[in-house]
Design a protein around this motif. Structure first.
Motif, PDB file in Angstrom:
ATOM      1  N   PRO A  11       9.513 101.145  17.529  1.00 54.80           N
ATOM      2  CA  PRO A  11       8.394 100.535  16.789  1.00 54.80           C
ATOM      3  C   PRO A  11       8.972  99.671  15.669  1.00 54.80           C
ATOM      4  N   ILE A  12       8.461  98.444  15.497  1.00 53.58           N
ATOM      5  CA  ILE A  12       8.947  97.559  14.427  1.00 53.58           C
ATOM      6  C   ILE A  12       7.745  96.939  13.713  1.00 53.58           C
ATOM      7  N   ASN A  13       7.990  96.454  12.489  1.00 56.82           N
ATOM      8  CA  ASN A  13       6.920  95.792  11.726  1.00 56.82           C
ATOM      9  C   ASN A  13       7.233  94.338  11.397  1.00 56.82           C
ATOM     10  N   ILE A  14       8.527  94.004  11.380  1.00 56.63           N
ATOM     11  CA  ILE A  14       8.916  92.622  11.084  1.00 56.63           C
ATOM     12  C   ILE A  14      10.062  92.207  12.007  1.00 56.63           C
ATOM     13  N   GLU A  15      10.152  90.912  12.245  1.00 55.41           N
ATOM     14  CA  GLU A  15      11.172  90.379  13.149  1.00 55.41           C
ATOM     15  C   GLU A  15      12.589  90.653  12.648  1.00 55.41           C
ATOM     16  N   ALA A  16      12.743  90.733  11.326  1.00 57.24           N
ATOM     17  CA  ALA A  16      14.075  90.923  10.732  1.00 57.24           C
ATOM     18  C   ALA A  16      14.742  92.233  11.163  1.00 57.24           C
ATOM     19  N   GLU A  17      13.952  93.178  11.676  1.00 57.87           N
ATOM     20  CA  GLU A  17      14.521  94.465  12.107  1.00 57.87           C
ATOM     21  C   GLU A  17      15.334  94.343  13.392  1.00 57.87           C
ATOM     22  N   ILE A  18      15.066  93.314  14.182  1.00 59.89           N
ATOM     23  CA  ILE A  18      15.654  93.208  15.523  1.00 59.89           C
ATOM     24  C   ILE A  18      17.174  93.138  15.482  1.00 59.89           C
ATOM     25  N   LYS A  19      17.696  92.280  14.621  1.00 62.61           N
ATOM     26  CA  LYS A  19      19.142  92.036  14.586  1.00 62.61           C
ATOM     27  C   LYS A  19      19.929  93.326  14.390  1.00 62.61           C
ATOM     28  N   GLY A  20      19.493  94.145  13.437  1.00 60.26           N
ATOM     29  CA  GLY A  20      20.202  95.396  13.151  1.00 60.26           C
ATOM     30  C   GLY A  20      20.144  96.374  14.318  1.00 60.26           C
ATOM     31  N   LYS A  52      24.804  97.440  20.496  1.00 60.10           N
ATOM     32  CA  LYS A  52      26.051  96.812  20.975  1.00 60.10           C
ATOM     33  C   LYS A  52      27.264  97.632  20.529  1.00 60.10           C
ATOM     34  N   SER A  53      27.201  98.181  19.317  1.00 60.35           N
ATOM     35  CA  SER A  53      28.285  99.035  18.834  1.00 60.35           C
ATOM     36  C   SER A  53      28.333 100.345  19.617  1.00 60.35           C
ATOM     37  N   GLU A  54      27.151 100.840  19.972  1.00 61.72           N
ATOM     38  CA  GLU A  54      27.044 102.101  20.716  1.00 61.72           C
ATOM     39  C   GLU A  54      27.498 101.934  22.160  1.00 61.72           C
ATOM     40  N   HIS A  55      27.283 100.737  22.705  1.00 60.54           N
ATOM     41  CA  HIS A  55      27.636 100.453  24.118  1.00 60.54           C
ATOM     42  C   HIS A  55      28.519  99.207  24.199  1.00 60.54           C
ATOM     43  N   PRO A  56      29.741  99.281  23.657  1.00 64.39           N
ATOM     44  CA  PRO A  56      30.592  98.081  23.607  1.00 64.39           C
ATOM     45  C   PRO A  56      31.043  97.601  24.990  1.00 64.39           C
ATOM     46  N   LYS A  57      31.041  98.489  25.980  1.00 61.28           N
ATOM     47  CA  LYS A  57      31.516  98.102  27.311  1.00 61.28           C
ATOM     48  C   LYS A  57      30.393  97.661  28.243  1.00 61.28           C
ATOM     49  N   ALA A  58      29.167  97.669  27.763  1.00 62.73           N
ATOM     50  CA  ALA A  58      28.031  97.223  28.588  1.00 62.73           C
ATOM     51  C   ALA A  58      28.130  95.718  28.806  1.00 62.73           C
ATOM     52  N   SER A 112       1.378  94.281  29.763  1.00 67.25           N
ATOM     53  CA  SER A 112       0.518  95.006  30.703  1.00 67.25           C
ATOM     54  C   SER A 112       0.077  96.354  30.113  1.00 67.25           C
ATOM     55  N   ARG A 113       0.891  96.907  29.231  1.00 68.49           N
ATOM     56  CA  ARG A 113       0.530  98.182  28.575  1.00 68.49           C
ATOM     57  C   ARG A 113      -0.194  97.959  27.250  1.00 68.49           C
ATOM     58  N   ASP A 114      -0.372  96.689  26.897  1.00 70.70           N
ATOM     59  CA  ASP A 114      -1.078  96.318  25.670  1.00 70.70           C
ATOM     60  C   ASP A 114      -0.442  96.966  24.441  1.00 70.70           C
ATOM     61  N   LEU A 115       0.898  96.864  24.349  1.00 71.72           N
ATOM     62  CA  LEU A 115       1.635  97.410  23.206  1.00 71.72           C
ATOM     63  C   LEU A 115       2.183  96.266  22.361  1.00 71.72           C
ATOM     64  N   THR A 116       2.155  96.443  21.050  1.00 73.08           N
ATOM     65  CA  THR A 116       2.719  95.432  20.162  1.00 73.08           C
ATOM     66  C   THR A 116       3.437  96.122  19.001  1.00 73.08           C
ATOM     67  N   ASN A 117       4.017  95.300  18.090  1.00 72.83           N
ATOM     68  CA  ASN A 117       4.889  95.818  17.030  1.00 72.83           C
ATOM     69  C   ASN A 117       5.937  96.733  17.659  1.00 72.83           C
ATOM     70  N   ILE A 118       6.584  96.200  18.671  1.00 70.06           N
ATOM     71  CA  ILE A 118       7.526  96.978  19.466  1.00 70.06           C
ATOM     72  C   ILE A 118       8.674  96.090  19.940  1.00 70.06           C
ATOM     73  N   LEU A 119       9.860  96.687  19.980  1.00 66.71           N
ATOM     74  CA  LEU A 119      11.058  96.040  20.525  1.00 66.71           C
ATOM     75  C   LEU A 119      11.619  96.942  21.613  1.00 66.71           C
ATOM     76  N   VAL A 120      11.919  96.353  22.776  1.00 63.80           N
ATOM     77  CA  VAL A 120      12.602  97.106  23.832  1.00 63.80           C
ATOM     78  C   VAL A 120      13.911  96.387  24.157  1.00 63.80           C
ATOM     79  N   VAL A 121      15.014  97.135  24.057  1.00 64.62           N
ATOM     80  CA  VAL A 121      16.337  96.615  24.413  1.00 64.62           C
ATOM     81  C   VAL A 121      16.800  97.367  25.658  1.00 64.62           C
TER      82      VAL A 121
END
Length: 204
Positions: free
Chosen positions: A31-40, A46-52, A90-99
């Motif tokens: 769950p996120i509230n602002i775009e600035a959260e995405i980068k972190g 990426k740090s958790e999965h460096p070989k992905a 399709s699930r009508d979800l917002t204020n959300i980031l999926v990686v």
């Protein structure tokens, strides 16, 4: 009703997984509230999965379906971020980031295979989620003299406003959260008290 001031999001971060022909797709929903959260968040994964091989993502913010961002991170265009986003829509979800973090298994999946994999991984993560409904709120800074405290607090209680912070002195400052549908009614009440000033700051 011309304007709906409610939206659906997830309560807490959750995870999902999908495997296909050796490739592993790990989905992380936040769950996120602002775009600035995405980068972190993306940097952390990426740090958790460096070989992905890929860290693809999509996000939605607010109740306008046109406010979104996506990133295929090296996958063929439209095969990763878009199916993640379409699942959120399709699930009508917002204020959300999926990686979705992909480990390549040696076999090319092709465009249909990739679209399906990123969609299924996202679906699996969202299946673990607790979906909640929230209201769209505007934050106002209200300034007033100490002598007007009772009048201001009466409105706060009457309209069930949320006080985010307050500072009381001879001159008082209060940050309040007002549900979008109540804004005009609340501002009208404040305007009837001499010396009370309510200034819009941002939306939640």
């Amino acid at each position: 009703m011309l304007f709906d001031d409610t939206y659906r999001t997830i309560e807490n971060p959750c995870e999902g997984i999908f495997r296909d022909r050796g490739s592993k797709f790990l989905a992380y929903a936040f769950p996120i509230n602002i775009e600035a959260e995405i980068k972190g968040i993306v940097s952390g994964l990426k740090s958790e999965h460096p070989k992905a091989n890929h860290h693809c993502w999509a996000m939605r913010l607010g109740i306008d379906r046109s406010v979104f961002k996506l990133n295929d991170d090296g996958e063929p265009s439209g095969t990763a971020g878009r199916p993640i986003l379409n699942t959120l829509l399709s699930r009508d979800l917002t204020n959300i980031l999926v990686v979705v973090v992909r480990y390549f298994g040696g076999t090319l999946l092709g465009v249909p295979g990739l679209i399906n994999a990123y969609k299924q991984a996202t679906e699996d993560a969202l299946n673990q989620a607790v979906v909640i409904e929230k209201t769209v709120n505007d934050v106002y800074t209200v300034t007033f003299d100490y002598l007007q405290m009772n009048d201001v607090m009466h409105i706060v209680k009457q309209d069930d406003l949320i006080i985010l912070s307050q500072q009381f002195d001879n001159s008082c400052v209060m940050h309040i959260s007002v549900r979008k549908m109540q804004v005009n009614q609340v501002l009208s009440k404040f305007s009837k008290i001499d010396g009370v000033k309510a200034t819009y700051t941002h939306s939640l």
